[in-house]
Each structure stands twice: as C-alpha cells, then as structure tokens.
Write an enzyme that holds these catalytic residues in place. Structure first.
Site, PDB file in Angstrom:
ATOM      1  N   ASP A 261      34.888  40.204  41.623  1.00  0.00           N
ATOM      2  CA  ASP A 261      35.745  41.031  40.899  1.00  0.00           C
ATOM      3  C   ASP A 261      35.796  40.215  39.782  1.00  0.00           C
ATOM      4  O   ASP A 261      35.587  39.147  39.438  1.00  0.00           O
ATOM      5  CB  ASP A 261      37.240  41.117  41.534  1.00  0.00           C
ATOM      6  CG  ASP A 261      37.588  42.534  40.989  1.00  0.00           C
ATOM      7  OD1 ASP A 261      37.634  43.156  39.912  1.00  0.00           O
ATOM      8  OD2 ASP A 261      38.741  43.166  41.756  1.00  0.00           O
TER       9      ASP A 261
HETATM   10  C1  BGC Z   1      39.269  45.591  39.351  1.00  0.00           C
HETATM   11  C2  BGC Z   1      37.958  46.103  39.789  1.00  0.00           C
HETATM   12  C3  BGC Z   1      37.230  46.750  38.562  1.00  0.00           C
HETATM   13  C4  BGC Z   1      36.908  45.463  37.455  1.00  0.00           C
HETATM   14  C5  BGC Z   1      36.393  45.921  36.372  1.00  0.00           C
HETATM   15  C6  BGC Z   1      39.125  44.680  38.100  1.00  0.00           C
HETATM   16  O1  BGC Z   1      40.458  44.425  37.367  1.00  0.00           O
HETATM   17  O2  BGC Z   1      39.978  45.080  40.325  1.00  0.00           O
HETATM   18  O3  BGC Z   1      38.010  46.993  40.778  1.00  0.00           O
HETATM   19  O4  BGC Z   1      35.880  47.164  38.999  1.00  0.00           O
HETATM   20  O5  BGC Z   1      38.339  45.102  37.275  1.00  0.00           O
HETATM   21  O6  BGC Z   1      36.967  46.608  35.372  1.00  0.00           O
END
Ligand code: BGC
Length: 747
Positions: free
Chosen positions: A286
C-alpha cells in the site's frame, strides 16, 4: 570549430557510445513468423517461461526499476521520470529496449479514480458493498469488466480495487469499499470482479492484505489475532478470491499483524500467500506501507509504492552487498513480469479511447437495481402505484439534486461536478462530500408525472413534517458519508436525521426511508416507518434505480452482506480503539519520513476470533436490527425438498417456489452447522444461488459445496481439516430464516 559544431560532435560522440552500449545490451532474438521478435514475445510460451527469458536479459538497474513506482507528492520523493505517469496513483517505468511497457495503475474501487482531474470521464458504479449485496455472480463480473474497460480507455493497465477486508469493525470508514462480513461471499464476489477485470487485459489487484479493518491509526496499529481465526475468516476471503480469479497482484496493508508490518510479514506474504496458496503474482505495498528493504524482501514484498524509499537505491546496495540475495531480487522481478504476461498487458496494451458513457450508465443502473435491499415493507406500502399516489413529499439528503458517494482513494469524480456545488466548481478534494448528479426527485417525478411531488431539504424537521402531512406518501432520503482515512464515530445517521425521520413518520404513516449509507446504521425509528430501502452509495445512475424499485418496475432481490446491529453496544468492540498521539502524524509535509521509520505501535486485539459478523451475534445470542443475508421482495418465496448427498464433495438440492404474483429473483442461502467438536460459531455460509422465478414458478436448485467451506484450519497441522461428524445444512432466504434443515454424517 565553432561552438555549434563542437556540440554537434559531442553529440555524435555520445550517440556512438550510446549505440555501442545498447548494442551490448541487445536481447536474444528469436524468429517468430516473418519478423524478428524477442523470444519472450512468443505467446505460445507460458507467462513463467516468458518472464524468465526477460529476467536473463536485464541489468541490475532495470530490475530495480521494476521494484518501485516513481513517487507521489506528500508520500516521499518524486522521481523526474514521474512526468510520464498517466495521472494515476502508481507508475512504474517500462523497459523499452526489452519491449516491456510501463505499469500505469489507477485506483478503481467502484470506478476509475481521478478521471475528472485528468480531463477524462468514468462511471461510478454502486459501491463495493452494494455489489456484494447483489449476491449476483454475473453482476460482479460485469462490475469488474466495466472498470477494466474504462481503465484501458483511460490508458491504465493495472487496477487498484478489489477491497475485501472483512467488516470486523463496521465503523471503519472504508466499509463501503469492502464486501461485507463473510469470507465466502466476499471472496467469491471479488473473484468474479477480478475475472471480469483480467478478461479485459488489466492487472487485477486484491487488497488490503490483511486485517486493515479500521482506519484510525492504520500506519501504526498492531492487530493481534490467532492463526485459526485469521485463516478461517479474513485470509479465507483472499484465498477464495485468488483461487477463483488468479488475480495478478495483492496489496499488503498499512497495519502490523501480530507484531510485524503486513508488508514485511513473512507469515502472511510467504508462508500463506505464496507457499500455501501458490500465489504466482506479485505483492505491491500500500502507498507508504513499506518499512524496510531486506526484511520486507525476505518476507515476500515484491514491489514498493508509491516511490523508492526502500526498493530503489537502498535495495540496489542491499543486493550488491549480498544482504538481499540475487535470487530473491530475481524472484520479485519475475513475479512482476509474469503477471504482466499472464494478464495480457504486454501482448494487448491499452489504447486510449473515448469511454462508453451510455454503456457505463446502463451497467451502473443495472447493478444498482440488483443491489438495493428492501428492509421493511409494512402493509405492502411498496411498490407505489402511480395511479393511487396523488402527492409525494420527497425529503432530505439533497435528493433534489444528487446522491452521496464514498470518499478517499476510492472516490470517482462526478461527471457534471459535485451536485451541491455551483456548476464547474467543486473540484473533488480529499475527503470532500461528493454528491453525484443523479436526482431522486427528478427520477420520482418522471415515474409519477401526474402526482404533486414536492421537495423539502430536511434541514428543519418541523418544516419537513409539515410538508409530509400534506402528502399521500413521504419519502425521506437519509445519508451517512464515510471515507478512507477516517472511521465513523457511531453507527447513527449524522446531522440529526434520526430526529427528522421520527418527525416525518409521526406526521405521515406512509413514510418510506431511503438510506444512502456505506456502513450499517442504527434506526431508532424503524418501527414507525412503513418502508425502508438500503440503497448504499448507488453510483452514477442511483436515482433511476431507486425510482424503478419504488414504483415496482424492479422487484428488489438483494440481501444484506453485513449485519445491521441494534446498537454499537452489541458490537464485539463497542468502543473503537483510537491511536495514542505518538502513533499518529499531523499531516506535516515530511510526515512520510516518520511513517517510513515506523510509528510506535498500539494494540487492537480481535479476541472475538472466528466470530465475525453474524457469527458473533449468533454465538452471543444478540438480537439484531436486520440480519446478514436478509432482504425482502415484492413477492414471496417458499422452500422445500432439501436433499443432501455426501460424497467426495457434498451435493445439495432443494426447491424454491415463487408464491406471490410477480416475477422476482431469490438469493437462496445455504449454511452449515459443523460438528460440536469443531468448536465453531453456530453456523457459516457455505453457498448460495440467485434464482430467477416467475410468479408461481418453482425451480430445483443444485449446489455443490466446496470442502474448504466445511473445513476448519488446524493450526498444529498447519492445514485445513474436515472434522468427521454430523453436519447440519440449513437453507433459506436469510441467515435467520432457514426453513429447510438436514443433517448428514461426513467422514
Ligand atoms: C489506499 C489504497 C490505494 C492507494 C493508492 C492508499 O492510501 O489505502 O487503497 O490504492 O492509497 O491511492
């Protein structure tokens, strides 16, 4: 020699060097057909064979370049190469000399994110929880296929969606992005979504692995849970999703699990995901969930996003010094390349084109119609009969102009702008409340052109009640907004909407409540209203879907994928654990540095263990407001003739009859009670079938049960095990209405 020729000379000299050095790097070419193509472009070879051929040709720098993105402002340094990003959340540079394209990733939970910002367009589907509420495999497939078509049209080849964290904590601000509380339902549905995506040649991703079940303190929290409970619930959802779809990527989550960050957790990434489940794709962190190079790499993290805090230079040095073995590096690279070959993004790269707007509306509406749950319908208040309703009071939730959507990285930009802002204004900011311009008031007026349909904003309960008093029917739209990056304070509707509904219901006995919520809500007024529809975040064409259900053009067929408790006091954890100050940042510009180093952990202990969702309420004998699997229809169904045949796998057959006078679709659910000695909660969902039935029609339903769904996870043996003994199978239309029952002995 003037300056000009000098620089020309210099240029041709450096060009010569460049040609020589790239000649030295020229890959092995093989004869395929009439052209010369690199051997790995032969699509008769397996994705693994193709990836292995590429890896052999790569330099160390090229390998490292595949292990990370190019950065995102606020989450660390941004590489100058980021200019070639397509504007999505992640961009990994390609290797043109080897014919390997870039990976362009976009968030795509219920539609493609950031399209407005990038001058593009995308459809907002009903949210993921709504998708799960349809219990409809074809709808889930179509959900994924639509997202992938729009990703490709916008130039992306990888999707970041597929959220299936189980709703251990329904106040989680991302509940709308996930698929409810049951691993078999969530895993099966996300599997279909991924199949739909990958069939369009987009890399699919399932997230957030694992146990990122609350947003509060997500970068610091340490989740404590026993192995059996996680394998049988939270991880099982991923296991099923991956088995059904071969999704090419899994995103590891922000939180710690039993002491280690999920993105450097060997048990999760290697022992379970890669070894036990045989996952062949790659693990992507993530955004800023990576906290080391050597430890994360050894644990099984293949790729860091969004930038290269650990998987760039630090990783290169670690490889050069032998801290990270070369074979380990090659495996990460191999997994990424093999995923690209397997999902077709190398053989069939996306081409930018015009998104099919009308097609998107159609799919969004169809899925919304399949996901609206009828929770209450006293005196058959619904469907409304156009000829009998002279006046309707539509109240609340900006129902004159729009419907609410879920926020954070899942947010789809509203075409036409935020419905409650002046046209052209209202650039969707992080955590802004975005109302999609789909107007329930207009849709209702269109269905009842001769009725007097009036609107009251609902901000003053007395004025709304006064309008309701004058109308034949009052329809109150109520909302609860939620988003990534926050949790709900409670399961109550915000903004005094409980009071509004109670006052309107007191003024008009024919009051229908339409709930636009991302999580379950409590309903102190439930007994006072005659109808309740849960429509979730209903997407681009939500209003049309709601109106068609209200007026009976669509017979509701959805069932709750999540329990609606009576109160927060009944939750396994009545109080959500918040992080201490030391475990948070204040969003300061260089907060990413503190996060990268690792914030001090605080503890959340899932001591309810196996008892997630309905399993908790069943075991604790707590009454709920609306149970898991529940949902009414405008017709009625009866169940009969259950036969259970044990064998290598268990076969069930039973009959469902539409006993009413209109066509409908019934979700027939099968639960199993395991033998006492298994030590399980009272029952678990093991299968279902959504059956279309005309008025008066009967159908025989046959279901083959997966042995995995009847098994328990034996921690000593580190394996699934079917406990020999008596199993009772229960069949019906909700987890609390299971008229058919048969016990068999399984060995
Ligand atoms: C989120 C993810 C997301 C990523 C990219 C993170 O803050 O938890 O689900 O895909 O950002 O935007």
């Amino acid at each position: 020699m003037n300056l000009h020729t000098r620089s020309l000379r210099m240029n041709s000299l450096s060009l010569g060097i460049a040609i020589l050095s790239s000649l030295a790097l020229l890959p092995a070419f093989a004869q395929t057909g009439s052209e010369h193509k690199p051997a790995w472009m032969n699509n008769r070879l397996s994705p693994d064979e193709r990836a292995a051929l590429v890896v052999k040709e790569m330099t160390l720098d090229e390998k490292i370049s595949l292990l990370h993105g190019t950065g995102m402002a606020t989450l660390g340094p941004v590489s100058p190469l980021a200019v070639k990003s397509n504007g999505g959340a992640g961009y990994v540079v390609g290797i043109p000399r080897l014919g390997i394209p870039a990976i362009q990733m976009s968030d795509a939970a219920y539609g493609v994110r950031n399209s407005g910002e990038n001058g593009r367009y995308s459809t907002a589907l009903p949210d993921d929880l709504a998708g799960a509420a349809s219990w409809d495999l074809d709808a889930a497939y179509e959900y994924g296929a639509l997202i992938a078509r729009e990703l490709r049209a916008q130039g992306y080849n990888m999707s970041l969606g597929g959220g299936i964290n189980l709703a251990r904590e329904p106040r989680n601000g991302r509940t709308f992005e996930y698929m409810g509380e049951d691993p078999v339902l969530a895993g099966t549905m996300v599997g279909q979504v991924m199949k739909g995506e990958q069939a369009q040649h987009v890399i699919g991703d399932i997230k957030h692995y694992a146990l990122n079940d609350q947003e509060s303190g997500r970068n610091a929290v340490n989740v404590n849970i026993d192995k059996r409970s996680m394998r049988e619930s939270d991880l099982l959802a991923f296991e099923i999703g991956l088995r059904e779809s071969n999704a090419a990527a899994v995103m590891c989550s922000y939180n710690r699990v039993n002491g280690d960050y999920a993105c450097e957790n060997k048990y999760l990434l290697t022992d379970v995901l890669k070894k036990d489940w045989g996952f062949k794709g790659f693990v992507v962190s993530d955004w800023q969930a990576t906290h080391s190079a050597a430890k994360a790499s050894a644990a099984g993290l293949d790729h860091e996003e969004p930038g290269e805090i650990f998987y760039g230079d630090t990783m290169k040095k670690a490889v050069e010094s032998g801290k990270v073995p070369k074979a380990e590096l090659d495996e990460h690279v191999h997994r990424i390349l093999r995923s690209m070959f397997a999902s077709g993004v190398i053989d069939d790269p996306p081409e930018k084109s015009v998104v099919d707007v009308e097609g998107g509306f159609e799919v969004a509406q169809k899925i919304a119609e399949q996901s609206i749950v009828l929770l209450r319908n006293e005196h058959s208040q619904l469907p409304l009969e156009v000829s009998k309703v002279g006046s309707i009071a539509v109240i609340g939730a900006h129902a004159d102009v729009g419907m609410i959507s879920g926020g954070g990285s899942a947010q789809v930009d509203p075409p036409g702008g935020n419905a409650i802002m002046p046209p052209g204004k209202g650039k969707p900011a992080w955590q802004a409340h975005i109302w999609f311009p789909t107007s329930p008031l207009k849709a209702i007026r269109a269905k009842a052109p001769h009725a007097n349909v009036q609107f009251d904003p609902g901000t003053d309960a007395a004025s709304a009640a006064a309008l309701a008093k004058t109308a034949d029917v009052a329809i109150v739209f109520a909302y609860q907004w939620e988003s990534e990056g926050m949790d709900l304070d409670s399961l109550s509707l915000p903004d005094r909407q409980d009071d509004l509904i109670a006052k309107v219901a007191a003024a008009n006995p024919n009051t229908i409540v339409v709930l636009e919520t991302g999580s379950p809500v409590t309903m102190p007024w439930a007994d006072q209203v005659s109808g309740i529809l849960e429509v979730w975040y209903a997407g681009s064409r939500g209003a049309d879907a709601v109106a068609r259900v209200l007026f009976g053009e669509v017979n509701p067929s959805a069932k709750l994928p999540i329990t609606f408790p009576k109160s927060e006091a009944d939750l396994p954890h009545p109080i959500l654990v918040k992080p201490p100050k030391a475990s948070t940042t204040n969003g300061e510009p260089d907060a990413w540095k503190t996060i990268a180093k690792g914030l001090p952990p605080f503890q959340v202990t899932y001591d309810e263990g196996l008892k997630v969702g309905y399993k908790w309420y069943d075991a604790e004998r707590k009454q709920v407001l609306f149970p898991f699997g529940y949902g009414l229809s405008y017709t009625t169904y009866s169940y009969s003739d259950l036969k259970v045949t044990p064998g290598k796998s268990v076969h069930l057959s039973f009959k469902v009859t539409n006993t009413g006078d209109r066509a409908g679709a019934e979700v027939a659910e099968v639960y199993a009670v395991l033998p006492e000695s298994a030590g399980e909660p009272p029952k678990r969902l093991v299968g279902w079938s959504k059956v279309k039935l005309n008025a008066g029609e009967s159908k025989e339903v046959k279901i083959e049960l997966d042995a995995l769904y009847l098994s328990i996870f034996n921690v000593e043996r580190d394996a699934w095990q079917l406990i020999p003994g008596d199993y009772t199978f229960l069949v019906g239309g909700s987890s609390q209405s299971l008229p058919l029952k048969e016990a068999v002995n399984l060995k």
